[in-house]
Design an enzyme around this catalytic site. Structure first.
Site, PDB file in Angstrom:
ATOM      1  N   THR A 325       0.935  -1.294  -0.036  1.00  0.00           N
ATOM      2  CA  THR A 325       0.023   0.084   0.185  1.00  0.00           C
ATOM      3  C   THR A 325       0.571   1.215   0.001  1.00  0.00           C
ATOM      4  OG1 THR A 325       0.024   0.061   2.571  1.00  0.00           O
ATOM      5  CG2 THR A 325      -1.974  -1.188   1.152  1.00  0.00           C
ATOM      6  N   CYS A 326      -0.172   2.385  -0.186  1.00  0.00           N
ATOM      7  CA  CYS A 326       0.947   3.648   0.041  1.00  0.00           C
ATOM      8  C   CYS A 326       0.972   4.330   1.151  1.00  0.00           C
ATOM      9  CB  CYS A 326       0.079   4.588  -0.982  1.00  0.00           C
ATOM     10  SG  CYS A 326       0.088   4.135  -2.904  1.00  0.00           S
ATOM     11  N   ASP A 327       1.342   3.583   1.968  1.00  0.00           N
ATOM     12  CA  ASP A 327       1.578   4.168   3.327  1.00  0.00           C
ATOM     13  C   ASP A 327       2.891   3.589   3.856  1.00  0.00           C
ATOM     14  OD1 ASP A 327       1.281   4.902   5.947  1.00  0.00           O
ATOM     15  OD2 ASP A 327      -0.585   3.935   6.336  1.00  0.00           O
TER      16      ASP A 327
END
Ligand SMILES: Cc1ncc(COP(=O)(O)O)c(C=O)c1O
Length: 375
Positions: A325-327
């Site tokens: 994910t983009c985290d």
């Protein structure tokens, strides 16, 4: 299914020929083995599998067939285990805080065995579930346990008699005492101290005319998350427990437990693949197709650490592993010693069957959790 290929790594290779990763393999032979060990070393303790650890239907059906009872935390879990073949009499509603609606549903479904830890809950139980059989959950030592549960639950032990008497006065059936020493408890003393406190409550109960007969020793039984973990084994822990159960309680006292992690943790193998790689901060960075929002959610909610393994051999380099994910929270480790890998290579984790898929978010950033294969 038998693993004919010889060894877990061949099994993983076979699985990847037929299925897309990420895959959560749940190995039935290990589930059976965990149940069998529990029965062998704690023969006088009736297990109620805590389905929160892994509510996969095949896992539950397996435990139904083995004759296990079940610990549920909500009416939804209760309805679910009933739909999979459990009997109402084999269920404990072991969340000490229950909504009125959930209690009504329990009454309707004839699930009458539950825990509580405060006076206000007793009024609610008496109103919505008259005649329920209740256990007073007390706060006990959780020293050294990975997940502390006494921070949120449990009456002070010196309140137990008052609460159990209150239960009786409200028309409920006070049967005994419950405790939980914290999840992944490697400190046998927590259990021993809890049994001692419970036995003094049992002693006192006789003086006030309560006939307590059930001790619920909860969950907490530890598993090995790393191959070289050398904490107390279940077998040794169980031998201490047997000793104190015998010494501290009369013969007719019944013992039950709510194992979650111990029953299902060792059965789970998570198989992921590298979807991207780079070199950052002086180390290899590998991005996997599963992360903390999905089947590694135990790193957040279960405070768990895992042993990452690959199918690659050869010289090892400092490496970082991250989810898809983009985290940046979705970073699994900054400090692994791993062979050089490329896109498509496998990273797998053993002993990850509990508190993993169970708390995965269904679709964060569009990434789905692993498919579970029950083999
Ligand atoms: C009430 C209750 N019972 C049983 C369990 C299962 O514990 P474990 O997985 O440590 O065996 C839990 C875990 O949170 C719990 O809250």
């Amino acid at each position: 299914m038998k693993n004919k290929g010889g060894g877990l790594e061949n099994l993983i290779r076979d699985m990847l020929k037929k299925h897309k990763s990420p895959i959560m393999l749940i190995r039935k032979d290990i589930l059976l083995g965990q149940f069998e060990q529990f029965r062998r070393y704690l023969p006088n303790v009736r297990p109620y599998y805590a389905i929160k650890a892994n509510p996969n239907p095949d896992v539950i059906k397996t435990f139904v067939k083995l004759g296990s009872c079940f610990d549920v935390a909500s009416a939804a879990e209760m309805d679910y285990v009933l739909s999979l073949g459990a009997s109402p009499g084999d269920i404990i509603f072991a969340n000490t805080i229950k909504s009125a609606e959930d209690l009504e549903q329990a009454h309707k479904k004839k699930v009458k065995f539950m825990t509580f830890d405060n006076e206000s809950e007793l009024y609610k139980i008496a109103r919505y579930c008259p005649n329920a059989r209740v256990l007073c959950r007390i706060k006990v030592d959780n020293v050294g346990s990975t997940v502390e549960l006494s921070l949120k639950f449990g009456a002070d032990a010196d309140q137990a008699i008052f609460l159990l008497k209150k239960a009786k006065s409200l028309g409920l059936r006070p049967l005994g005492v419950a405790f939980h020493v914290g999840s992944q408890c490697v400190n046998v003393k927590n259990y021993v101290n809890a049994l001692k406190v419970t036995s003094s409550i049992f002693e006192e109960s006789k003086r006030v005319g309560l006939h307590l007969k059930v001790v619920d020793i909860g969950g907490g039984f530890p598993i090995r998350h790393f191959d070289d973990d050398n904490h107390v084994t279940f077998r040794d822990m169980a031998s201490q427990l047997r000793k104190y159960m015998k010494k501290l309680f009369e013969k007719d006292v019944e013992f039950i437990a709510e194992p979650g992690r111990f029953f299902v943790g060792p059965a789970g193998v998570l198989v992921t693949q590298v979807i991207g790689r780079t070199f950052r901060n002086n180390k290899n960075y590998y991005y996997l197709n599963d992360g903390v929002y999905a089947d590694f959610s135990g790193m957040i909610f279960d405070h768990c650490r895992y042993e990452f393994k690959t199918l690659r051999r050869g010289q090892k380099f400092l490496s970082a592993l991250a989810g898809p994910t983009c985290d940046s929270l979705d970073t699994l480790s900054l400090n692994e010693d791993l062979p050089e890998m490329d896109v498509g290579n496998v990273v797998y984790v053993k002993n990850i069957g509990a508190y993993s898929s169970a708390s995965a978010v269904p679709n964060f950033n569009g990434f789905k959790p692993a498919q579970t294969l029950f083999i």
